[in-house]
Design an enzyme around this catalytic site. Structure first.
Site, PDB file in Angstrom:
ATOM      1  N   LYS A 118     -43.003  -6.676  20.008  1.00 42.39           N
ATOM      2  CA  LYS A 118     -42.339  -5.531  19.365  1.00 42.39           C
ATOM      3  C   LYS A 118     -40.968  -5.270  19.984  1.00 42.39           C
ATOM      4  O   LYS A 118     -40.796  -5.430  21.188  1.00 42.39           O
ATOM      5  CB  LYS A 118     -43.195  -4.274  19.547  1.00 42.39           C
ATOM      6  CG  LYS A 118     -42.589  -3.042  18.881  1.00 42.39           C
ATOM      7  CD  LYS A 118     -43.326  -1.780  19.254  1.00 42.39           C
ATOM      8  CE  LYS A 118     -42.465  -0.925  20.165  1.00 42.39           C
ATOM      9  NZ  LYS A 118     -43.028   0.413  20.385  1.00 42.39           N
TER      10      LYS A 118
ATOM     11  N   GLU B  15     -38.790  -3.377  14.357  1.00 42.21           N
ATOM     12  CA  GLU B  15     -38.914  -1.913  14.250  1.00 42.21           C
ATOM     13  C   GLU B  15     -37.553  -1.218  14.270  1.00 42.21           C
ATOM     14  O   GLU B  15     -37.025  -0.933  15.336  1.00 42.21           O
ATOM     15  CB  GLU B  15     -39.792  -1.357  15.379  1.00 42.21           C
ATOM     16  CG  GLU B  15     -39.957   0.157  15.290  1.00 42.21           C
ATOM     17  CD  GLU B  15     -40.846   0.770  16.362  1.00 42.21           C
ATOM     18  OE1 GLU B  15     -41.274   0.040  17.285  1.00 42.21           O
ATOM     19  OE2 GLU B  15     -41.109   1.970  16.287  1.00 42.21           O
TER      20      GLU B  15
ATOM     21  N   LYS C 158     -41.967  -2.659  11.088  1.00 39.41           N
ATOM     22  CA  LYS C 158     -42.511  -1.358  11.510  1.00 39.41           C
ATOM     23  C   LYS C 158     -41.485  -0.272  11.223  1.00 39.41           C
ATOM     24  O   LYS C 158     -40.610   0.007  12.045  1.00 39.41           O
ATOM     25  CB  LYS C 158     -42.844  -1.411  13.008  1.00 39.41           C
ATOM     26  CG  LYS C 158     -43.348  -0.114  13.597  1.00 39.41           C
ATOM     27  CD  LYS C 158     -44.069  -0.361  14.913  1.00 39.41           C
ATOM     28  CE  LYS C 158     -44.420   0.932  15.595  1.00 39.41           C
ATOM     29  NZ  LYS C 158     -45.361   0.749  16.716  1.00 39.41           N
TER      30      LYS C 158
HETATM   31  P1  13P Z   1     -45.527   6.441  17.442  1.00 39.04           P
HETATM   32  O1  13P Z   1     -46.555   6.094  16.413  1.00 39.04           O
HETATM   33  O2  13P Z   1     -46.005   7.420  18.474  1.00 39.04           O
HETATM   34  O3  13P Z   1     -44.198   6.789  16.841  1.00 39.04           O
HETATM   35  O4  13P Z   1     -45.290   5.123  18.301  1.00 39.04           O
HETATM   36  C1  13P Z   1     -45.145   3.936  17.666  1.00 39.04           C
HETATM   37  C2  13P Z   1     -44.253   3.079  18.445  1.00 39.04           C
HETATM   38  O5  13P Z   1     -44.678   2.064  18.945  1.00 39.04           O
HETATM   39  C3  13P Z   1     -42.839   3.463  18.582  1.00 39.04           C
HETATM   40  O6  13P Z   1     -42.107   2.372  19.053  1.00 39.04           O
END
Ligand code: 13P
Length: 339
Positions: free
Chosen positions: A136, A177, A219
């Site tokens: 990620k 993300e 994401k």
């Molecule tokens: P949240 O679901 O708490 O936003 O966290 C997800 C995440 O991995 C943010 O990088």
């Protein structure tokens, strides 16, 4: 690049009824969360909390992968089993956060660029050998009066694509993300506009850099008004606007979209996903979750509560939220199941 392995892992991560647990809070963030519930943060309390969480009964039926932080992937469960091995034994893919955090973007006060590309190839190689199968990288996009700037969008999109390409070369499925933050008083239309812009920039860079889209996951945030906006939209509108935005700005050959919760309440995060999966239309990708807070906040509070059965109760809280979100994967969640 082993396209077959990447596609297999990506599809397993978004298999029906399952989604991802984001437990990759950095040491700083995790320490703040422990302090907020009255626990002294340390290497050991971070390990103990997560070891307890990963020992919960039956969560693997709704959790396909767990994202870990560098400290955690090197730690062990209470019985001495390395954490990534314990997850793999349960059929849960270990994942790893590989960015090194969002830092100030030069010449753009208040905006951030995510760092961590230096040495990334070698780190991915090591994480793969430790059992990780996905990764990620989080870019942070803030909405304000004159932000985000083009510089913020283009530099973050470039970095996300470079990260994704390196991960794929090393056999890790990249979770891309680009998070548009909920902080601010902007309305939902502005969130839509900015989300569309960062998605376009990111997938355009992915194309330039040869990222294999069927071996990657996205994401994103959902389309919502900022936290301080007076005009909040309904759950149904959030679901519809989110699906509209993604349909128009995300390649349809992507296997799955795994939402972040971003500060939504546990129930909102579940309800929004449920509504999207209840729609009559067939979406081109799986719509799933990669929640951090929305899967863990009650579990953490309960673990820290100090009651005699706090460890077992914390596990039950986590298993419950995992099950609720697992049901939302097929639109089968209902508010009455929360009682
Ligand atoms: P949240 O679901 O708490 O936003 O966290 C997800 C995440 O991995 C943010 O990088």
């Amino acid at each position: 690049m082993d396209k077959g392995l990447l596609e297999k892992t990506a599809n397993e991560l978004v298999a029906p009824g399952r989604g991802i647990l984001a437990a990759d809070e950095s040491n700083g963030t995790m320490s703040n969360r422990l302090e907020a519930v009255g626990v002294e943060p340390s290497v050991e309390t971070r390990r103990a909390y997560r070891s307890n969480l990963f020992s919960a009964d039956g969560y693997e039926s709704s959790i396909s992968g767990v994202i870990l932080f560098d400290e955690t992937i090197r730690q062990s469960m209470d019985d001495g089993t390395p954490i990534p091995n314990a997850l793999s034994h349960r059929g849960v893919h270990p994942g790893i956060k590989v960015d090194t955090g969002a830092k100030e973007l030069a010449h753009h006060k208040g905006e951030k660029i995510t760092e961590g590309l230096d040495g990334l190839r070698e780190r991915c190689e090591e994480y793969f050998a430790m059992g990780a199968r996905f990764a990620k990288w989080r870019a942070v996009i803030k909405i304000g009066d004159s932000v985000p700037s083009n510089a913020c969008l283009s530099t973050n999109a470039h970095a996300l694509a470079r990260y994704a390409a390196i991960c794929q070369e090393q056999g890790l499925v990249p979770i891309i993300e680009p998070e548009v933050l909920m902080e601010g008083d902007h309305d939902a239309n502005r969130c839509y506009e900015v989300t569309a812009a960062i998605l376009d920039a990111t997938f355009s860079q992915c194309k330039v850099q040869g990222v294999h889209i069927p071996g990657a996951l996205l994401k994103p945030n959902m389309i919502m008004a900022g936290k301080d906006c007076e005009e909040q939209i309904s759950r149904e509108e959030v679901a519809q606007k989110t699906v509209n935005c993604l349909t128009d700005h995300v390649p349809h050959e992507l296997p799955g979209i795994v939402f972040l919760s971003g500060g939504q309440s546990d129930e909102d995060a579940t309800a929004h996903l449920n509504l999207m999966n209840q729609m009559e239309v067939e979406h081109p990708w799986q719509l799933s979750y990669s929640y951090g807070r929305a899967l863990q906040s009650e579990a953490l509070r309960t673990w820290a509560g100090g009651k005699t059965d706090s460890e077992a109760s914390s596990q039950q809280e986590f298993s419950h939220r995992a099950r609720m979100n697992g049901l939302a994967r097929s639109g089968e969640w209902d508010e009455s199941l929360e009682d």
